[in-house]
Design a protein around this motif. Structure first.
Motif, PDB file in Angstrom:
ATOM      1  N   ALA A 192       0.828  -1.212   0.000  1.00 45.41           N
ATOM      2  CA  ALA A 192       0.000   0.000   0.000  1.00 45.41           C
ATOM      3  C   ALA A 192       0.859   1.257   0.000  1.00 45.41           C
ATOM      4  O   ALA A 192       0.435   2.304  -0.505  1.00 45.41           O
ATOM      5  N   THR A 193       2.055   1.169   0.564  1.00 42.87           N
ATOM      6  CA  THR A 193       2.860   2.375   0.727  1.00 42.87           C
ATOM      7  C   THR A 193       3.425   2.892  -0.590  1.00 42.87           C
ATOM      8  O   THR A 193       3.360   4.094  -0.879  1.00 42.87           O
ATOM      9  N   MET A 194       3.961   1.983  -1.410  1.00 45.89           N
ATOM     10  CA  MET A 194       4.664   2.416  -2.614  1.00 45.89           C
ATOM     11  C   MET A 194       3.799   3.220  -3.585  1.00 45.89           C
ATOM     12  O   MET A 194       4.184   4.307  -3.996  1.00 45.89           O
ATOM     13  N   PRO A 195       2.612   2.703  -3.956  1.00 43.74           N
ATOM     14  CA  PRO A 195       1.807   3.514  -4.884  1.00 43.74           C
ATOM     15  C   PRO A 195       1.395   4.852  -4.268  1.00 43.74           C
ATOM     16  O   PRO A 195       1.288   5.848  -4.977  1.00 43.74           O
ATOM     17  N   GLY A 196       1.215   4.860  -2.941  1.00 42.81           N
ATOM     18  CA  GLY A 196       0.877   6.125  -2.280  1.00 42.81           C
ATOM     19  C   GLY A 196       1.996   7.133  -2.431  1.00 42.81           C
ATOM     20  O   GLY A 196       1.757   8.318  -2.675  1.00 42.81           O
ATOM     21  N   LEU A 197       3.229   6.649  -2.301  1.00 42.79           N
ATOM     22  CA  LEU A 197       4.370   7.537  -2.492  1.00 42.79           C
ATOM     23  C   LEU A 197       4.366   8.111  -3.909  1.00 42.79           C
ATOM     24  O   LEU A 197       4.671   9.292  -4.119  1.00 42.79           O
ATOM     25  N   ALA A 198       4.027   7.258  -4.870  1.00 41.58           N
ATOM     26  CA  ALA A 198       3.979   7.734  -6.258  1.00 41.58           C
ATOM     27  C   ALA A 198       2.967   8.866  -6.395  1.00 41.58           C
ATOM     28  O   ALA A 198       3.248   9.912  -6.993  1.00 41.58           O
ATOM     29  N   ILE A 199       1.774   8.655  -5.810  1.00 45.33           N
ATOM     30  CA  ILE A 199       0.750   9.709  -5.876  1.00 45.33           C
ATOM     31  C   ILE A 199       1.271  10.977  -5.234  1.00 45.33           C
ATOM     32  O   ILE A 199       1.177  12.078  -5.778  1.00 45.33           O
ATOM     33  N   LEU A 200       1.855  10.812  -4.050  1.00 42.58           N
ATOM     34  CA  LEU A 200       2.359  11.957  -3.298  1.00 42.58           C
ATOM     35  C   LEU A 200       3.382  12.737  -4.120  1.00 42.58           C
ATOM     36  O   LEU A 200       3.304  13.961  -4.245  1.00 42.58           O
ATOM     37  N   ILE A 201       4.323  12.023  -4.712  1.00 45.58           N
ATOM     38  CA  ILE A 201       5.402  12.702  -5.438  1.00 45.58           C
ATOM     39  C   ILE A 201       4.850  13.458  -6.642  1.00 45.58           C
ATOM     40  O   ILE A 201       5.177  14.624  -6.873  1.00 45.58           O
ATOM     41  N   VAL A 202       3.989  12.784  -7.403  1.00 47.31           N
ATOM     42  CA  VAL A 202       3.490  13.442  -8.607  1.00 47.31           C
ATOM     43  C   VAL A 202       2.613  14.643  -8.250  1.00 47.31           C
ATOM     44  O   VAL A 202       2.749  15.725  -8.839  1.00 47.31           O
ATOM     45  N   SER A 203       1.743  14.494  -7.274  1.00 50.43           N
ATOM     46  CA  SER A 203       0.875  15.629  -6.978  1.00 50.43           C
ATOM     47  C   SER A 203       1.685  16.750  -6.325  1.00 50.43           C
ATOM     48  O   SER A 203       1.420  17.933  -6.544  1.00 50.43           O
ATOM     49  N   LEU A 204       2.719  16.383  -5.573  1.00 48.80           N
ATOM     50  CA  LEU A 204       3.623  17.401  -5.037  1.00 48.80           C
ATOM     51  C   LEU A 204       4.314  18.141  -6.180  1.00 48.80           C
ATOM     52  O   LEU A 204       4.454  19.368  -6.156  1.00 48.80           O
ATOM     53  N   GLY A 205       4.713  17.382  -7.201  1.00 49.34           N
ATOM     54  CA  GLY A 205       5.364  18.005  -8.358  1.00 49.34           C
ATOM     55  C   GLY A 205       4.479  19.063  -8.991  1.00 49.34           C
ATOM     56  O   GLY A 205       4.919  20.182  -9.260  1.00 49.34           O
ATOM     57  N   PHE A 206       3.216  18.716  -9.204  1.00 51.35           N
ATOM     58  CA  PHE A 206       2.297  19.692  -9.808  1.00 51.35           C
ATOM     59  C   PHE A 206       2.082  20.889  -8.884  1.00 51.35           C
ATOM     60  O   PHE A 206       2.012  22.027  -9.336  1.00 51.35           O
ATOM     61  N   ASN A 207       1.979  20.624  -7.588  1.00 51.09           N
ATOM     62  CA  ASN A 207       1.790  21.727  -6.646  1.00 51.09           C
ATOM     63  C   ASN A 207       2.982  22.672  -6.650  1.00 51.09           C
ATOM     64  O   ASN A 207       2.828  23.892  -6.659  1.00 51.09           O
ATOM     65  N   LEU A 208       4.180  22.111  -6.631  1.00 47.18           N
ATOM     66  CA  LEU A 208       5.385  22.938  -6.629  1.00 47.18           C
ATOM     67  C   LEU A 208       5.459  23.781  -7.902  1.00 47.18           C
ATOM     68  O   LEU A 208       5.719  24.982  -7.858  1.00 47.18           O
ATOM     69  N   LEU A 209       5.183  23.122  -9.018  1.00 43.63           N
ATOM     70  CA  LEU A 209       5.269  23.826 -10.292  1.00 43.63           C
ATOM     71  C   LEU A 209       4.221  24.939 -10.372  1.00 43.63           C
ATOM     72  O   LEU A 209       4.526  26.082 -10.738  1.00 43.63           O
ATOM     73  N   GLY A 210       2.991  24.590 -10.001  1.00 42.20           N
ATOM     74  CA  GLY A 210       1.918  25.582 -10.068  1.00 42.20           C
ATOM     75  C   GLY A 210       2.199  26.758  -9.151  1.00 42.20           C
ATOM     76  O   GLY A 210       1.991  27.916  -9.515  1.00 42.20           O
ATOM     77  N   ASP A 211       2.700  26.446  -7.972  1.00 45.55           N
ATOM     78  CA  ASP A 211       3.052  27.480  -7.011  1.00 45.55           C
ATOM     79  C   ASP A 211       4.090  28.432  -7.582  1.00 45.55           C
ATOM     80  O   ASP A 211       3.940  29.651  -7.512  1.00 45.55           O
ATOM     81  N   GLY A 212       5.128  27.847  -8.170  1.00 41.77           N
ATOM     82  CA  GLY A 212       6.190  28.657  -8.764  1.00 41.77           C
ATOM     83  C   GLY A 212       5.662  29.491  -9.917  1.00 41.77           C
ATOM     84  O   GLY A 212       5.964  30.682 -10.032  1.00 41.77           O
ATOM     85  N   LEU A 213       4.850  28.870 -10.767  1.00 40.35           N
ATOM     86  CA  LEU A 213       4.290  29.585 -11.909  1.00 40.35           C
ATOM     87  C   LEU A 213       3.479  30.773 -11.447  1.00 40.35           C
ATOM     88  O   LEU A 213       3.550  31.865 -12.014  1.00 40.35           O
ATOM     89  N   ARG A 214       2.704  30.577 -10.374  1.00 38.04           N
ATOM     90  CA  ARG A 214       1.865  31.666  -9.907  1.00 38.04           C
ATOM     91  C   ARG A 214       2.728  32.811  -9.375  1.00 38.04           C
ATOM     92  O   ARG A 214       2.464  33.964  -9.665  1.00 38.04           O
ATOM     93  N   ASP A 215       3.770  32.448  -8.640  1.00 35.17           N
ATOM     94  CA  ASP A 215       4.656  33.496  -8.132  1.00 35.17           C
ATOM     95  C   ASP A 215       5.250  34.306  -9.276  1.00 35.17           C
ATOM     96  O   ASP A 215       5.425  35.511  -9.177  1.00 35.17           O
ATOM     97  N   VAL A 216       5.569  33.618 -10.364  1.00 39.68           N
ATOM     98  CA  VAL A 216       6.282  34.278 -11.452  1.00 39.68           C
ATOM     99  C   VAL A 216       5.336  35.030 -12.380  1.00 39.68           C
ATOM    100  O   VAL A 216       5.597  36.164 -12.764  1.00 39.68           O
TER     101      VAL A 216
END
Lengths: 273, 354, 301
Positions: free
Chosen positions: C269-293
């Motif tokens: 159960a842990t591994m696929p959850g990590l995958a979800i976490l990483i990918v959605s974190l990636g989008f959040n980080l990118l979107g956050d940066g884009l908004r700042d810029v």
């Protein structure tokens, strides 16, 4: 001895495209007199005023060879010492009461806050003092204004509240940064005369910052003309019309005169400086 | 000298009443829309509600009789009016699985969800607001980066997975908390048979009964799911607090407060905070609503007998009236929270009262 | 290189193109300096690559079962992240799952914002009762809990990836409509719109040709920020068994099937959850940066 001494003041903003100097070496000294600082927007006059209170927010930086208030070094004072100076001995009236008064606090709380917190006055004493201050700026119904929120006041009344607030601790120096520019023309004169009288009566030093050359000339003893972060001319107000610097002359020429010719006013020619 | 007109005497009560009435009007329209959506969803259901009652072998006449009884022979708009009228009277239909009224069943399940979401929101606010303020006052600092990353992680975490990991670590490995459910079975019996139920929320009920052992057990059960939901809501609240606070700290009245010589704590926590509070109320209400909804996934993980479990259970037994009833209730909770935050907003912001 | 740099940072650009490129260059510089945003960009990039090259990267077939190798722990030779209850390689399933996630994201990203843009711009452009009606509708959808509405919709339409996407899109459009309407209102009364109108352009033409482009930047930022939420909802639906059906390797579904073994074989159960976490974190980080810029309002001065 002079009240305020500023030597070679520089204000720098670090931006992405490199540092931008808003003030590039301004020096002046001030006694218990009224000093005007004139200039267009962006000339660095506001930054000069705020530097005296050390209220430039990052990414801005203040540097100077020396900056002293009543013999005290402002440049290297601790934040605590600065706070003592700000509340008590130097005040500042800002341009637009719409923004400079806290929108969600009643006028009364904003007026008494300093008295209660710093001077430890009781509620009743503080309120009495605040009401007296409001009366001093000729507000007719001070008790009611005390209960009001800033958005319920007109611009002129808001600015009177602001002046009252800054004068309550009876500072030795007042910085007025375009105190009437956001007001209706009809109200401007009243607010100015109130300010004028209070400053005169209490013998305060005044730094009057404005873009309005004529206003400054009428209101101050001495005038600094600023342009692009530099003082280009320092002159007593009485002799303003004899200014020598081309920028000052240019500004003067752009003013309409009663009895002057009906030619279109000249546009400031920036090529010369 | 000039006379300055004094500000008009304000009446603080009347405008508020007007606002509430206006809010109720909006509420009514929104609820109507909500019911329309669930009504439409219900009518698109491919499974025929009649067949599930009478069975495959029913005669034409039997089917027609049932259709008439259920009101399905009426024109759609009449059915909708009846549906709305029933809902207004608190009748959300009967569960297909149990035959009991959906509304009564939900009333039994809802307090568990409310308890969980409320506690989560309290955690989230208590941690999120100071964290956001800390980040806003030191932009770019290590503290700011930490708050930002921890917040973004909370944003990015699938809440059901977080629940599983939480169980694995804090229950399975460390054994710091109790496992799934609201109470251990023994205490559950006690709660059921010897204690008086006032609210359906165990923490409150056990405290009111003075049954502190039950209370303690309930705390050991709720602390993990509420903490995890609190983390999710903290992520949102700290981010918003930071951005609101940054915005306020750039305002001119902050300079005024500094000119007055106010100490930094007062500039931030009184002058700026009073202004931050205005939009923050909406954010907290939103995050509360979000937790109510997030309970659908969390409750399945923690075997929490709340609305979320009720809806998912109903989903798997194709009990559409129960699913839609639950949906309506969550929707109503959403809308009500929105309206409450609107009213609070007006109380806090003097400019909105006029 | 320095000449190009000087040309780009010239404070007095000679042409419109130079000014635009200069702005873009500055924005790129700003994103580059934002380490978190760059991390997000890298994560999203990896997701794209992994999804595109899944058959090449994955060490095993994600569907082939081998009951003799079930529930092997991470680090087992040949099964880096271990195996699940059917002996399938978890790493391979996660790699193929990237395709499912990307598929859902792309489908939602091309439907919900379009619907939102349409409703928002039409409401903002025409104003009056059209605006009032459409915005009321938006508010109603906005007032509705998103996940629960998606649940109810999927419950009615039946589980499956297309229905899940449809349900998510139907619940995701209102914020876009809000954003688009706000932008439209600021654009609507501008002089250049009036000029186009005087030239006789029709309303659809003005909206499509002149209003929508103005709304795009803010909508794009929102899309990026929204993708993380979409991933989470999709995973939630999958977890409840309402999205993609087994044996398809969808991450939420994988978590749900690993739940039974949580305390003994935690990795399932842990591994696929990590995958979800990483990918959605990636989008959040990118979107956050884009908004700042890109969003001048959010930059702190």
């Amino acid at each position: 001895m002079s009240l305020l001494e500023v030597r070679n003041l520089r204000v720098t903003f670090d931006t992405e495209t490199g540092p931008v100097q808003a003030v590039r070496g301004v020096s002046f000294s001030l006694g218990h007199e009224r000093l005007g600082i004139v200039g267009e927007s962006g000339s660095g006059k506001t930054m000069t005023g705020r530097s005296v209170l050390r209220l430039i927010r990052p990414p801005g930086r203040i540097e100077a060879d020396a900056m002293t208030f009543d013999g005290q070094d402002i440049l290297n004072a601790s934040e605590r010492e600065m706070r003592a100076l700000r509340g008590k001995r130097i005040g500042m009236v800002m341009q637009d009461p719409k923004y400079s008064l806290n929108p969600v606090m009643t006028v009364g709380r904003q007026l008494t806050e300093g008295l209660r917190l710093r001077d430890g006055l009781g509620r009743a004493d503080a309120t009495a003092k605040a009401i007296a201050a409001l009366e001093a700026v000729q507000i007719r119904d001070p008790a009611r204004v005390m209960e009001a929120y800033p958005h319920e006041l007109s611009g002129g009344m808001g600015q009177r509240v602001m002046i009252a607030m800054m004068l309550i601790p009876e500072p030795e120096l007042l910085i007025a940064d375009e105190p009437t520019s956001a007001l209706d023309v009809t109200v401007q004169a009243e607010v100015l005369s109130i300010l004028d009288r209070l400053v005169r009566d209490r013998g305060m030093g005044l730094i009057f910052i404005s873009h309005d050359l004529r206003l400054v000339a009428r209101f101050c003893d001495r005038v600094l003309v600023m342009h692009k972060g530099l003082v280009v001319e320092e002159i007593t107000a009485a002799h303003l019309m004899e200014a020598r610097h081309p920028y000052t002359k240019g500004l003067l020429n752009c003013l309409p005169r009663i009895g002057g010719t009906r030619q279109p006013l000249p546009v400031l020619d920036r090529a010369g400086f | 000298m000039t006379s300055i007109p004094a500000p008009p005497q304000r009446n603080r009560v009347l405008p508020l009443v007007k606002q509430i009435l206006l809010g109720l009007g909006t509420l009514a329209i929104t609820l109507l829309g909500l019911l329309l959506i669930t009504f439409v969803i219900a009518r698109v259901v491919p499974t025929d509600p009649v067949l599930s009652i009478v069975g495959e072998r029913a005669t034409e006449a039997q089917i027609a009789a049932i259709r008439e009884k259920l009101g399905l022979d009426l024109p759609l708009w009449q059915q909708f009016v009846i549906y709305v009228w029933d809902a207004v009277r608190g009748d959300l239909g009967n569960s297909i699985k149990t035959g009991a009224p959906v509304a009564a069943e939900i009333a039994r399940y809802f307090p568990a969800t409310l308890e969980l979401a409320t506690l989560g929101t309290i955690f989230g606010t208590l941690v999120g607001v100071p964290a956001g303020v800390l980040a806003a006052t030191r932009p770019g600092s290590i503290a700011d980066q930490i708050v930002r990353v921890v917040g973004l992680l909370g944003y990015s975490m699938p809440v059901f997975w977080l629940g599983l990991i939480g169980l694995l670590v804090f229950y399975g490995q460390l054994d710091w908390v109790s496992g799934p459910g609201r109470l251990d079975p023994t205490y559950d019996m006690m709660m059921e048979f010897t204690l008086t139920s006032y609210t359906g929320m165990i923490l409150i009920d056990s405290a009111l009964n003075g049954a502190w052992d039950v209370f303690g057990n309930a705390v050991s059960h709720i602390i993990l799911p509420a903490g995890l939901l609190g983390y999710v809501s903290m992520a949102y609240i700290s981010r918003m607090t930071r951005s609101f606070m940054m915005n306020e700290l750039g305002q001119e009245y902050i300079t005024t407060a500094r000119v007055k010589g106010m100490p930094e704590w007062r500039v931030i926590w009184v002058h700026a905070m009073k202004n931050v509070l205005v939009p923050l109320i909406t954010v907290i209400a939103l995050s509360y609503a979000y937790l109510l909804e997030g309970s659908v996934l969390t409750e399945t993980i923690f075997a929490w007998p709340g609305l979320g479990s009720y809806i998912t259970d109903a989903l798997f037994s194709a009990d559409m009236p129960a699913v839609l009833g639950g949906t309506v209730v969550v929707g109503v909770a959403f809308v009500t929270l929105n309206m409450l935050s609107d009213i609070l907003y007006r109380l806090v912001d003097p400019r909105a009262r006029a | 290189m320095t000449a190009l740099r000087a040309w780009l940072t010239d404070p007095n650009p000679a042409s419109r193109r130079q000014a635009r490129l200069g702005q873009a260059w500055l924005a790129w510089q700003r994103i580059q300096r934002n380490r978190l945003a760059m991390a997000g960009l890298v994560i999203v990039g990896i997701l794209l690559v992994v999804a595109a090259l899944a058959p090449l990267i994955a060490p095993h077939d994600p569907l082939v079962q081998d009951l003799s190798r079930r529930l092997l722990p991470p680090g087992t030779p040949g099964n880096l992240l271990g195996t699940d209850d059917f002996g399938r390689d978890i790493l391979s399933r996660i790699i193929y799952g990237a395709r499912i996630t990307l598929y859902i994201i792309v489908l939602v990203a091309v439907t919900a914002p379009v619907l939102g843009l349409l409703i928002g711009t039409v409401a903002g452009y025409f104003g009056g009762w059209i605006d009032a009606t459409l915005m009321r509708l938006t508010d109603i959808f906005l007032a509705f809990p998103r996940l629960i509405l998606a649940l109810a919709l999927v419950a009615v339409m039946g589980p499956g990836i297309e229905n899940a996407v449809l349900a998510i899109a139907l619940t995701a459009w209102p914020p876009y409509a809000r954003v688009a309407r706000a932008e439209t209102l600021t654009v609507r009364s501008s002089d250049y719109i009036a000029a186009i109108r005087l030239q006789g352009a029709s309303a659809p033409r003005i909206i499509a040709g002149h209003v929508v482009p103005m709304c795009l930047p803010s909508v794009i930022i929102r899309v990026t920020l929204d993708m993380a939420g979409v991933i989470l909802i999709a995973a939630g639906l999958g977890f409840l068994g309402l999205g993609v059906q087994p044996p398809t390797p969808e991450w939420g579904l994988m978590i749900s099937s690993g739940r039974k073994y949580l305390f003994e074989q935690w990795w399932v159960a842990t591994m696929p959850g990590l995958a979800i976490l990483i990918v959605s974190l990636g989008f959040n980080l990118l979107g956050d940066g884009l908004r700042d810029v890109l969003d001048p309002r959010s930059t702190s001065r």
